[in-house]
Enzyme design. Structure first.
Site, PDB file in Angstrom:
ATOM      1  N   CYS A 119      10.260 136.509  -2.742  1.00  0.00           N
ATOM      2  CA  CYS A 119      10.743 135.131  -2.735  1.00  0.00           C
ATOM      3  C   CYS A 119      10.553 134.421  -4.075  1.00  0.00           C
ATOM      4  CB  CYS A 119      10.028 134.331  -1.641  1.00  0.00           C
ATOM      5  SG  CYS A 119      10.347 134.942   0.030  1.00  0.00           S
ATOM      6  N   LYS A 121       9.884 132.492  -7.346  1.00  0.00           N
ATOM      7  CA  LYS A 121       9.580 132.876  -8.724  1.00  0.00           C
ATOM      8  C   LYS A 121       8.876 134.220  -8.815  1.00  0.00           C
ATOM      9  CE  LYS A 121      11.350 129.181  -8.952  1.00  0.00           C
ATOM     10  NZ  LYS A 121      11.536 129.363  -7.522  1.00  0.00           N
ATOM     11  N   GLU A 449      11.917 122.242  -8.270  1.00  0.00           N
ATOM     12  CA  GLU A 449      13.175 122.247  -7.540  1.00  0.00           C
ATOM     13  C   GLU A 449      13.318 120.946  -6.771  1.00  0.00           C
ATOM     14  OE1 GLU A 449      13.432 125.615  -4.999  1.00  0.00           O
ATOM     15  OE2 GLU A 449      13.922 126.993  -6.624  1.00  0.00           O
ATOM     16  N   SER A 475      17.013 123.955  -5.747  1.00  0.00           N
ATOM     17  CA  SER A 475      16.816 125.100  -4.860  1.00  0.00           C
ATOM     18  C   SER A 475      18.120 125.863  -4.761  1.00  0.00           C
ATOM     19  CB  SER A 475      16.395 124.608  -3.477  1.00  0.00           C
ATOM     20  OG  SER A 475      16.597 125.609  -2.505  1.00  0.00           O
TER      21      SER A 475
END
Length: 562
Positions: A119, A121, A449, A475
């Site tokens: 998921c 980063k 984000e 996002s």
């Protein structure tokens, strides 16, 4: 073997003694040492089960004559960190992950690696760290989550949950309907089910040839996914036990300029997250590849957008792409436009990209379109330029819900919290351009984000009536006319920091334009009076990050003496 440096010869008796304490025996010192970089963490739906995945991979490595050493990286769940100051730590975590992999692999001289991300980063962080080590590496992600369904049978996902907040604020849904979405949007373990950042990066690993086919689309927690883990483990052992393969399959021999270009081409074809631009620029720099923002539009012009996946006005999710032929089918269809669309390149499984996809085919043309029937003749991402973005800005064109040309009056907010309050209170009207600044890598710091503002705008029915620009990022679940990564950012004196409420802003996606309709004289006057906002910090790590980070046009990498 590289690991001989810590396990061979009389002078390494102390090293072997320590390794024996972990369970190694005499015959293990003649076997390759394989690092397993696992991103197991119980906080993240795509990662809470990865400890079990690590056990599967270790079992298979042992069966195939190698010695596994599992170690862990940190992880941040962007969805949980979203909407509060926890998100400031998300992008910086990419650097910690890269540093941790470089540290463990090089300190212990391991011969090869399997990386288990999933998921946000964590995927690019692992790739960046692996490139620094440059040993053979196979990436195998945890896999995507299944899509959810409301009690009425409507397919939903995490983006639905965020947008439902805006709909509830607007009075369009009841509290009961909101709870129904909350309880069903994320029905299982895995990376969130749409083409958000995680699944975008997991598919791009296939495009780059550093992961096995199916990596981006085979559902998590399935027998098919377990077999993928075991295949990856067998493959890394095949490589590590051959001196010729160790050299041939060093990561930089696979993740080269062609691989970077293929990643962006597939990203365009599948309408990936705008975050992929940030991460692929950073990955390209770690790989020593000369690739810049301006190259992206050149690729976009030559790639058809043939797969529209949630959240881009679509109910298609990753499991549907898998059933329709997967990433290989997308790539095979892309290749029909010409040899320069998909470049042939070595993959970690030994065949070339074009050999890998030779037998792939689309099994459902409503899910993956043909090049004769694309959603768009150009790719799903674009880089805009102009006086507001002299070094570039990014828009996910696949997610645009309104016009591709937009001119409106600026409504300026110095940060996300201020923007959320303004949107909820009704300060933003149809025809406005929402400006959110001081959210860049340096200004945030951390370039958080901002799914909450865009979701509120969509949920309140303004998605096709306003535009949004920011020096922060979005996002992968964001849709609408949302332009991020504006560079230079406000904190470094970019024009976005000089804007005032009521300034006219012009956007033309097809002409790649982002302009403030201000005279040069007015801009010069404002610059002379400008003092950037510098947010107070209590975090030493974020303070270090702010002093070292570059802007988004450079991939938000950290400054280095190298």
């Amino acid at each position: 073997m590289r690991s001989d440096e810590v396990k061979k010869g009389h002078s390494r008796a102390p090293h072997r003694s320590l390794l024996r304490a972990t369970g190694l025996q005499d015959d293990d010192f003649d076997k390759p040492f394989i690092g397993i970089a696992n991103s197991f963490i119980e906080l993240i739906p795509g990662h809470y089960f990865l400890n079990k995945v690590g056990a599967i991979i270790k079992d298979e490595i042992k069966k195939n004559g190698c010695v596994p050493f599992e170690f862990n990286t940190i992880g941040v769940d962007d969805g949980i960190a979203m909407g509060h100051d926890g998100m400031l730590f998300s992008l910086p975590s990419r650097e910690l992950i890269a540093n941790s992999i470089e540290t463990v692999m090089n300190a212990h001289k391991l011969d090869a690696m399997i990386a288990v991300p999933n998921c946000d980063k964590i995927v690019p962080g692992m790739i960046m760290g692996a490139l620094r080590v440059d040993v053979p590496t196979v990436f195998v992600s945890g896999g995507p989550m299944a899509k959810g369904y409301t009690k009425d049978g409507e397919p939903i996902d995490l983006a639905t949950a965020f947008e439902a907040v805006g709909k509830f604020e607007a009075g369009d849904i009841t509290e009961e309907e909101l709870k129904d979405i909350e309880c069903n949007a994320c029905p299982s373990g895995g990376s969130c089910s749409g083409m958000f950042t995680a699944n975008s990066m997991n598919t791009l690993m296939e495009a780059m040839g550093i992961a096995l086919p199916g990596n981006g689309t085979i559902l998590a927690l399935t027998k098919e996914r377990e077999e993928l883990y075991r295949k990856a483990a067998r493959r890394i052992c095949e490589i590590a036990k051959s001196e010729a393969n160790i050299e041939k399959f060093k990561l930089k021999n696979i993740l080269n300029e062609n691989a970077v270009k293929n990643a962006f081409a597939v990203d365009m074809a599948m309408g990936g997250s705008s975050n992929t631009v940030l991460h692929m620029l950073a990955i390209a720099k770690e790989a020593g590849v000369n690739f810049n923002l301006e190259n992206i539009n050149d690729i976009s012009k030559r790639v058809s957008h043939i797969a529209k996946i949630s959240p881009s006005l679509s109910t298609v999710h990753m499991e549907d792409i898998n059933d329709a032929g997967g990433v290989s089918a997308v790539m095979k269809e892309m290749s029909k436009r010409g040899e320069d669309i998909l470049l042939d390149n070595l993959t970690v499984t030994g065949e070339s990209i074009l050999e890998r996809i030779a037998d792939a085919e689309i099994t459902n043309t409503e899910v993956i379109h043909t090049i004769d029937n694309p959603y768009s003749e150009v790719g799903g991402l674009a880089i805009l330029y102009g006086n507001l973005a002299k070094e570039g800005a990014v828009i996910k064109t696949a997610g645009i819900t309104g016009d591709r040309v937009f001119t409106g009056k600026a409504v300026c907010f110095d940060g996300q919290p201020e923007a959320i309050k303004g949107i909820v209170s009704g300060k933003v009207k149809a025809g406005d351009v929402v400006v959110i600044r001081y959210e860049g890598p340096k200004g945030g710091p951390g370039m958080q984000e901002m799914l909450a503002p865009t979701s509120l705008i969509m949920g309140m029915g303004l998605g096709d009536k306003v535009a949004l620009i920011t020096d922060g990022r979005f996002s992968g679940a964001t849709r609408g006319a949302s332009i991020g990564h504006v560079s230079p950012e406000a904190a470094e004196g970019g024009l976005i920091g000089l804007l005032k409420d009521g300034d006219e802003i012009h956007i033309d996606v097809d002409k790649y334009i982002l302009e403030a309709n201000l005279t040069e004289e007015e801009i010069a006057k404002r610059k002379a009076e400008f003092i950037p906002v510098k947010k107070p910090l209590t975090s030493r790590w974020l303070g270090q990050y702010r002093s070292l980070v570059t802007n988004a046009s450079n991939g938000a990498i950290l400054k280095s003496d190298l």
